[in-house]
Each structure stands twice: as C-alpha cells, then as structure tokens.
Write a protein that holds these residues in place. Structure first.
Motif, short mmCIF file in Angstrom:
data_model
loop_
_atom_site.label_atom_id
_atom_site.label_comp_id
_atom_site.label_asym_id
_atom_site.label_seq_id
_atom_site.Cartn_x
_atom_site.Cartn_y
_atom_site.Cartn_z
N ILE A 5 0.88 -1.17 0.00
CA ILE A 5 0.00 0.00 0.00
C ILE A 5 0.92 1.22 0.00
O ILE A 5 1.74 1.39 0.90
N ARG A 6 0.79 2.05 -1.00
CA ARG A 6 1.69 3.19 -1.18
C ARG A 6 0.98 4.48 -0.76
O ARG A 6 0.22 5.05 -1.53
N VAL A 7 1.24 4.91 0.49
CA VAL A 7 0.56 6.08 1.03
C VAL A 7 1.27 7.38 0.70
O VAL A 7 0.71 8.46 0.84
N GLY A 8 2.52 7.31 0.28
CA GLY A 8 3.27 8.52 -0.09
C GLY A 8 3.72 9.31 1.11
O GLY A 8 3.39 9.01 2.25
N GLY A 9 4.49 10.33 0.83
CA GLY A 9 5.01 11.18 1.89
C GLY A 9 6.53 11.14 1.88
O GLY A 9 7.16 10.85 0.86
N PHE A 11 10.10 11.18 4.97
CA PHE A 11 10.54 10.79 6.31
C PHE A 11 9.72 11.49 7.40
O PHE A 11 9.46 10.92 8.44
N PHE A 12 9.30 12.73 7.16
CA PHE A 12 8.59 13.51 8.17
C PHE A 12 7.08 13.31 8.15
O PHE A 12 6.44 13.32 9.19
N THR A 13 6.48 13.12 6.98
CA THR A 13 5.02 13.04 6.87
C THR A 13 4.49 11.63 6.65
O THR A 13 3.30 11.38 6.81
N GLY A 14 5.37 10.72 6.27
CA GLY A 14 4.93 9.37 5.90
C GLY A 14 4.24 8.61 7.01
O GLY A 14 3.22 7.94 6.77
N VAL A 15 4.74 8.68 8.22
CA VAL A 15 4.15 7.92 9.33
C VAL A 15 2.73 8.41 9.61
O VAL A 15 1.81 7.61 9.82
N ILE A 44 10.99 -4.26 -2.86
CA ILE A 44 11.67 -4.33 -4.15
C ILE A 44 12.48 -3.08 -4.42
O ILE A 44 13.63 -3.15 -4.82
N ASP A 45 11.88 -1.91 -4.17
CA ASP A 45 12.60 -0.65 -4.41
C ASP A 45 12.35 0.38 -3.32
O ASP A 45 12.49 1.58 -3.54
N SER A 46 11.97 -0.07 -2.13
CA SER A 46 11.69 0.83 -1.03
C SER A 46 11.72 0.03 0.28
O SER A 46 11.78 -1.20 0.26
N ILE A 47 11.61 0.72 1.38
CA ILE A 47 11.49 0.06 2.68
C ILE A 47 10.01 0.04 3.03
O ILE A 47 9.31 1.04 2.89
N LEU A 48 9.52 -1.11 3.48
CA LEU A 48 8.11 -1.29 3.79
C LEU A 48 7.91 -1.47 5.28
O LEU A 48 8.67 -2.18 5.94
N ASP A 49 6.88 -0.83 5.81
CA ASP A 49 6.48 -1.05 7.19
C ASP A 49 5.47 -2.18 7.22
O ASP A 49 4.62 -2.30 6.33
N ILE A 50 5.56 -3.02 8.25
CA ILE A 50 4.71 -4.20 8.37
C ILE A 50 3.68 -3.95 9.48
O ILE A 50 4.05 -3.62 10.60
N TYR A 51 2.40 -4.12 9.14
CA TYR A 51 1.33 -3.95 10.11
C TYR A 51 0.45 -5.19 10.12
O TYR A 51 0.14 -5.75 9.08
N GLU A 52 0.03 -5.58 11.32
CA GLU A 52 -0.94 -6.66 11.48
C GLU A 52 -2.26 -6.04 11.89
O GLU A 52 -2.32 -5.25 12.84
N TYR A 63 1.64 -4.50 4.12
CA TYR A 63 2.94 -3.88 3.90
C TYR A 63 2.68 -2.49 3.34
O TYR A 63 1.96 -2.33 2.35
N VAL A 64 3.25 -1.47 4.00
CA VAL A 64 2.95 -0.09 3.64
C VAL A 64 4.23 0.64 3.25
O VAL A 64 5.23 0.61 3.98
N ASP A 65 4.19 1.28 2.10
CA ASP A 65 5.30 2.08 1.59
C ASP A 65 4.96 3.55 1.83
O ASP A 65 4.02 4.07 1.25
N LEU A 66 5.71 4.20 2.70
CA LEU A 66 5.40 5.59 3.01
C LEU A 66 6.14 6.58 2.12
O LEU A 66 5.98 7.78 2.27
N TYR A 67 6.90 6.10 1.17
CA TYR A 67 7.66 7.00 0.29
C TYR A 67 7.03 7.18 -1.08
O TYR A 67 7.25 8.18 -1.75
N LYS A 68 6.24 6.22 -1.53
CA LYS A 68 5.62 6.29 -2.85
C LYS A 68 4.11 6.34 -2.69
O LYS A 68 3.57 5.88 -1.69
N TYR A 69 3.44 6.90 -3.71
CA TYR A 69 1.99 7.04 -3.63
C TYR A 69 1.32 6.40 -4.84
O TYR A 69 1.79 6.53 -5.97
N GLU A 70 0.22 5.71 -4.57
CA GLU A 70 -0.72 5.23 -5.57
C GLU A 70 -2.11 5.46 -4.99
O GLU A 70 -2.27 5.53 -3.77
N GLU A 71 -3.11 5.55 -5.86
CA GLU A 71 -4.47 5.73 -5.38
C GLU A 71 -4.77 4.66 -4.33
O GLU A 71 -4.51 3.48 -4.54
#
Length: 88
Positions: A5-9, A11-15, A44-52, A63-71
């Motif tokens: 899941i690519r939420v975007g942001g 280092f400061f806004t991603g969380v 694959i090309d980013s660091i992912l945070d893992i949530y249960e 798995y959440v990618d806070l650096y890239k964004y998709e709808e």
C-alpha cells in the motif's frame, strides 16, 4: 509484499499518512479495527512497514510504503470509514 500500500510522503510526513490510512480501515461489516506495527523490511525498491490488523478471525498482514503514492483503496475483504487521504 509484492504489492504494498503506497501512502506517499517522506521521512517527516509518511508515518502520519500511514496512520491516517490504517485508522480509516474497517472490517467487512464496518467494525473498527486496531493494528500493530511489526517493524520494517526491504521491499523491491523501497522500505516497507509491516502492520498486522487485529480483531478479525483471519490474520491480515499489510505492507505499507510511506515514500511512494498510488491511489488508495481498502484491501480485499476490508472496508473504509470514509475517503482515503489524497496524494501528498
């Protein structure tokens, strides 16, 4: 992991964007969910945070990618409380 899941942001806004997304998720019948963070892992090309997702009969790991964004959409089997956050 292959389709995070690519939420975007950044280092400061991603969380905050991760939490806004996760707080908006609901169970299949609209029930409020909780979640626990289980660290990070290289993607694959980013660091992912893992949530249960906690509180459902079936274990769901996201798995959440806070650096890239998709709808943003709810994962299969889950719903949402309202519109998801928009692009950063």
């Amino acid at each position: 992991m292959e389709n995070p899941i690519r939420v975007g942001g950044d280092f400061f806004t991603g969380v905050a964007r991760e939490r806004a997304y996760l707080d908006n998720l609901r169970g299949p019948n609209g029930e409020k969910l909780t979640y626990e963070r289980h660290g990070s892992t290289p993607g694959i090309d980013s660091i992912l945070d893992i949530y249960e997702i906690v509180g459902l009969a079936k274990q769901i790991i996201l798995y959440v990618d806070l650096y890239k964004y998709e709808e943003l959409m709810a994962p299969a089997g889950l719903t949402c409380a309202g519109p998801f956050i928009s692009a950063p």
